[in-house]
Design a protein around this motif. Structure first.
Motif, PDB file in Angstrom:
ATOM      1  N   ALA A 223       3.111 -23.367  -0.010  1.00  0.00           N
ATOM      2  CA  ALA A 223       3.998 -22.198   0.562  1.00  0.00           C
ATOM      3  C   ALA A 223       4.334 -21.352  -0.603  1.00  0.00           C
ATOM      4  N   LEU A 224       3.945 -20.066  -0.523  1.00  0.00           N
ATOM      5  CA  LEU A 224       4.283 -18.946  -1.291  1.00  0.00           C
ATOM      6  C   LEU A 224       6.034 -18.614  -1.338  1.00  0.00           C
ATOM      7  N   ASP A 225       6.510 -19.033  -2.521  1.00  0.00           N
ATOM      8  CA  ASP A 225       7.913 -18.898  -2.302  1.00  0.00           C
ATOM      9  C   ASP A 225       8.513 -18.704  -3.938  1.00  0.00           C
ATOM     10  N   GLU A 226       9.456 -17.512  -3.853  1.00  0.00           N
ATOM     11  CA  GLU A 226       9.791 -17.212  -5.311  1.00  0.00           C
ATOM     12  C   GLU A 226      10.640 -18.190  -5.984  1.00  0.00           C
ATOM     13  N   LYS A 227      11.055 -19.136  -5.333  1.00  0.00           N
ATOM     14  CA  LYS A 227      11.890 -20.142  -5.763  1.00  0.00           C
ATOM     15  C   LYS A 227      11.050 -21.429  -6.107  1.00  0.00           C
ATOM     16  N   GLY A 228       9.534 -21.186  -5.977  1.00  0.00           N
ATOM     17  CA  GLY A 228       8.911 -22.509  -6.267  1.00  0.00           C
ATOM     18  C   GLY A 228       8.313 -22.549  -7.604  1.00  0.00           C
TER      19      GLY A 228
ATOM     20  N   ILE B  52       2.725 -17.649   3.854  1.00  0.00           N
ATOM     21  CA  ILE B  52       3.751 -16.463   3.352  1.00  0.00           C
ATOM     22  C   ILE B  52       4.790 -16.092   4.537  1.00  0.00           C
ATOM     23  N   GLY B  53       6.107 -16.173   3.980  1.00  0.00           N
ATOM     24  CA  GLY B  53       7.310 -16.234   5.012  1.00  0.00           C
ATOM     25  C   GLY B  53       7.311 -14.618   5.130  1.00  0.00           C
ATOM     26  N   GLY B  54       8.365 -14.562   6.029  1.00  0.00           N
ATOM     27  CA  GLY B  54       8.943 -13.191   6.382  1.00  0.00           C
ATOM     28  C   GLY B  54       9.953 -12.691   5.678  1.00  0.00           C
ATOM     29  N   ALA B  55      10.907 -11.934   6.164  1.00  0.00           N
ATOM     30  CA  ALA B  55      11.863 -10.913   5.304  1.00  0.00           C
ATOM     31  C   ALA B  55      12.821 -12.080   4.731  1.00  0.00           C
ATOM     32  N   ASP B  56      13.279 -12.962   5.402  1.00  0.00           N
ATOM     33  CA  ASP B  56      14.170 -14.047   4.716  1.00  0.00           C
ATOM     34  C   ASP B  56      13.728 -15.317   4.167  1.00  0.00           C
ATOM     35  N   GLY B  57      12.267 -15.213   4.057  1.00  0.00           N
ATOM     36  CA  GLY B  57      11.791 -16.451   3.652  1.00  0.00           C
ATOM     37  C   GLY B  57      11.407 -17.618   4.405  1.00  0.00           C
ATOM     38  N   HIS B  58      11.103 -18.679   3.747  1.00  0.00           N
ATOM     39  CA  HIS B  58      10.794 -19.658   4.679  1.00  0.00           C
ATOM     40  C   HIS B  58      11.831 -20.903   5.287  1.00  0.00           C
TER      41      HIS B  58
ATOM     42  N   SER C 253       5.166 -20.088  -6.939  1.00  0.00           N
ATOM     43  CA  SER C 253       5.933 -18.761  -7.291  1.00  0.00           C
ATOM     44  C   SER C 253       4.967 -18.065  -7.841  1.00  0.00           C
ATOM     45  N   PHE C 254       4.964 -16.669  -7.765  1.00  0.00           N
ATOM     46  CA  PHE C 254       4.402 -15.310  -8.324  1.00  0.00           C
ATOM     47  C   PHE C 254       5.511 -14.777  -9.130  1.00  0.00           C
ATOM     48  N   GLY C 255       6.522 -15.661  -9.789  1.00  0.00           N
ATOM     49  CA  GLY C 255       7.425 -15.229 -10.496  1.00  0.00           C
ATOM     50  C   GLY C 255       8.896 -15.153  -9.904  1.00  0.00           C
ATOM     51  N   ARG C 256       9.854 -14.948 -10.585  1.00  0.00           N
ATOM     52  CA  ARG C 256      11.218 -14.910  -9.833  1.00  0.00           C
ATOM     53  C   ARG C 256      11.527 -13.920  -9.081  1.00  0.00           C
ATOM     54  N   MET C 257      10.848 -12.577  -9.251  1.00  0.00           N
ATOM     55  CA  MET C 257      11.032 -11.538  -8.389  1.00  0.00           C
ATOM     56  C   MET C 257      10.595 -11.525  -7.086  1.00  0.00           C
ATOM     57  N   THR C 258      11.036 -10.681  -6.354  1.00  0.00           N
ATOM     58  CA  THR C 258      10.692 -10.983  -5.039  1.00  0.00           C
ATOM     59  C   THR C 258       9.716  -9.691  -4.737  1.00  0.00           C
ATOM     60  N   TRP C 259       8.592  -9.977  -4.108  1.00  0.00           N
ATOM     61  CA  TRP C 259       7.451  -8.981  -3.931  1.00  0.00           C
ATOM     62  C   TRP C 259       7.558  -8.931  -2.209  1.00  0.00           C
ATOM     63  N   PRO C 260       7.000  -7.672  -1.725  1.00  0.00           N
ATOM     64  CA  PRO C 260       6.961  -7.297  -0.510  1.00  0.00           C
ATOM     65  C   PRO C 260       5.733  -8.439  -0.036  1.00  0.00           C
TER      66      PRO C 260
ATOM     67  N   LEU D  38       2.231  -7.311  -0.215  1.00  0.00           N
ATOM     68  CA  LEU D  38       1.607  -7.349  -1.550  1.00  0.00           C
ATOM     69  C   LEU D  38       1.370  -8.808  -2.204  1.00  0.00           C
ATOM     70  N   VAL D  39       2.157  -9.745  -1.493  1.00  0.00           N
ATOM     71  CA  VAL D  39       1.841 -11.115  -1.906  1.00  0.00           C
ATOM     72  C   VAL D  39       0.596 -11.576  -1.321  1.00  0.00           C
ATOM     73  N   ARG D  40       0.128 -11.232  -0.296  1.00  0.00           N
ATOM     74  CA  ARG D  40      -1.177 -11.356   0.349  1.00  0.00           C
ATOM     75  C   ARG D  40      -2.380 -10.972  -0.674  1.00  0.00           C
TER      76      ARG D  40
HETATM   77  C1  SAM Z   1      10.207 -10.448   1.441  1.00  0.00           C
HETATM   78  S1  SAM Z   1       9.953 -12.074   0.812  1.00  0.00           S
HETATM   79  C2  SAM Z   1      11.241 -12.998   1.399  1.00  0.00           C
HETATM   80  C3  SAM Z   1      12.320 -13.078   0.490  1.00  0.00           C
HETATM   81  C4  SAM Z   1      13.477 -14.030   0.698  1.00  0.00           C
HETATM   82  N1  SAM Z   1      14.657 -13.429   0.055  1.00  0.00           N
HETATM   83  C5  SAM Z   1      13.009 -15.428   0.281  1.00  0.00           C
HETATM   84  O1  SAM Z   1      14.013 -16.017  -0.355  1.00  0.00           O
HETATM   85  O2  SAM Z   1      11.640 -15.921   0.143  1.00  0.00           O
HETATM   86  C6  SAM Z   1       8.553 -12.579   2.114  1.00  0.00           C
HETATM   87  C7  SAM Z   1       7.510 -13.494   1.763  1.00  0.00           C
HETATM   88  O3  SAM Z   1       6.720 -13.212   0.578  1.00  0.00           O
HETATM   89  C8  SAM Z   1       6.594 -14.151  -0.498  1.00  0.00           C
HETATM   90  N2  SAM Z   1       7.055 -14.092  -1.855  1.00  0.00           N
HETATM   91  C9  SAM Z   1       7.646 -12.872  -2.201  1.00  0.00           C
HETATM   92  N3  SAM Z   1       8.125 -12.977  -3.416  1.00  0.00           N
HETATM   93  C10 SAM Z   1       7.176 -14.021  -3.820  1.00  0.00           C
HETATM   94  C11 SAM Z   1       7.288 -14.440  -5.247  1.00  0.00           C
HETATM   95  N4  SAM Z   1       7.776 -14.048  -6.392  1.00  0.00           N
HETATM   96  N5  SAM Z   1       6.478 -15.576  -5.311  1.00  0.00           N
HETATM   97  C12 SAM Z   1       5.978 -16.321  -4.255  1.00  0.00           C
HETATM   98  N6  SAM Z   1       5.903 -15.760  -3.011  1.00  0.00           N
HETATM   99  C13 SAM Z   1       6.722 -14.701  -2.989  1.00  0.00           C
HETATM  100  C14 SAM Z   1       7.086 -15.460   0.183  1.00  0.00           C
HETATM  101  O4  SAM Z   1       6.126 -16.070   1.050  1.00  0.00           O
HETATM  102  C15 SAM Z   1       8.268 -14.851   0.978  1.00  0.00           C
HETATM  103  O5  SAM Z   1       8.595 -15.857   2.220  1.00  0.00           O
END
Ligand code: SAM
Length: 152
Positions: free
Chosen positions: A67-72, A99-105, A118-125, A128-130
């Motif tokens: 699961a792609l997750d900025e908190k991973g 890959i989750g939606g706007a509110d994450g997984h 995680s691809f780093g702690r920043m939130t990517w669109p 772009l994550v794809r």
């Molecule tokens: C717009 S982000 C959602 C942000 C949301 N606030 C969260 O807590 O996940 C949409 C998706 O992009 C992926 N994503 C965004 N930034 C990421 C990161 N730094 N590392 C890994 N995945 C990321 C995740 O799968 C996330 O569910």
């Protein structure tokens, strides 16, 4: 080993999609993309739970799940490649990247995942994550096959 990318939302034509396709084409077979979308006007925890259900419904039986997750976990490309190699060598048939939606997984995705990546702690669109993921899959392939694309 088959690669599946399951993502919330539908891609629109544009540079993110071009980049994603460009890296996918380098892999043989290319990853399969499954897009999921909830049509009902849900929001908040309900939407996250529903999106988790839709993502989990795409999984082949027995798949390893990332699961792609900025908190991973923030791991390097070589570690990522080795993890894929170890799964392949242990007989794993399918690896699915979610890959989750706007509110994450939702919690159900986090609980099912074998790896929160995680691809780093920043939130990517998410579009772009794809593309980032497809590039890392191509890089992992290059690492495992000794292709000069990856310079250690
Ligand atoms: C717009 S982000 C959602 C942000 C949301 N606030 C969260 O807590 O996940 C949409 C998706 O992009 C992926 N994503 C965004 N930034 C990421 C990161 N730094 N590392 C890994 N995945 C990321 C995740 O799968 C996330 O569910």
């Amino acid at each position: 080993m088959r690669l599946l990318i399951a993502a919330v939302g539908k891609a629109k034509a544009g540079p993110e999609q071009d980049l994603f396709r460009q890296y996918c084409r380098r892999l043989s077979p290319p990853p399969v993309l499954k897009e999921v979308e909830e049509k009902r006007p849900l929001a908040g925890p309900q939407l996250k739970a529903r999106e988790a259900e839709l993502l989990l419904a795409t999984l082949p039986e027995g798949a390893k799940v990332v699961a792609l997750d900025e908190k991973g976990r923030d791991i390097g490309s070589v570690d990522f490649a080795h993890r894929l190699r170890d799964w392949r060598d242990s007989g794993c048939q399918d690896v699915a990247f979610l890959i989750g939606g706007a509110d994450g997984h939702g919690d159900a995705v986090r609980e099912r995942a074998d790896l929160l990546l995680s691809f780093g702690r920043m939130t990517w669109p998410h579009m772009l994550v794809r593309a980032l993921l497809a590039e890392q899959l191509w890089r992992a392939h290059s690492i495992l096959t000794g292709h000069p694309y990856h310079r250690p």
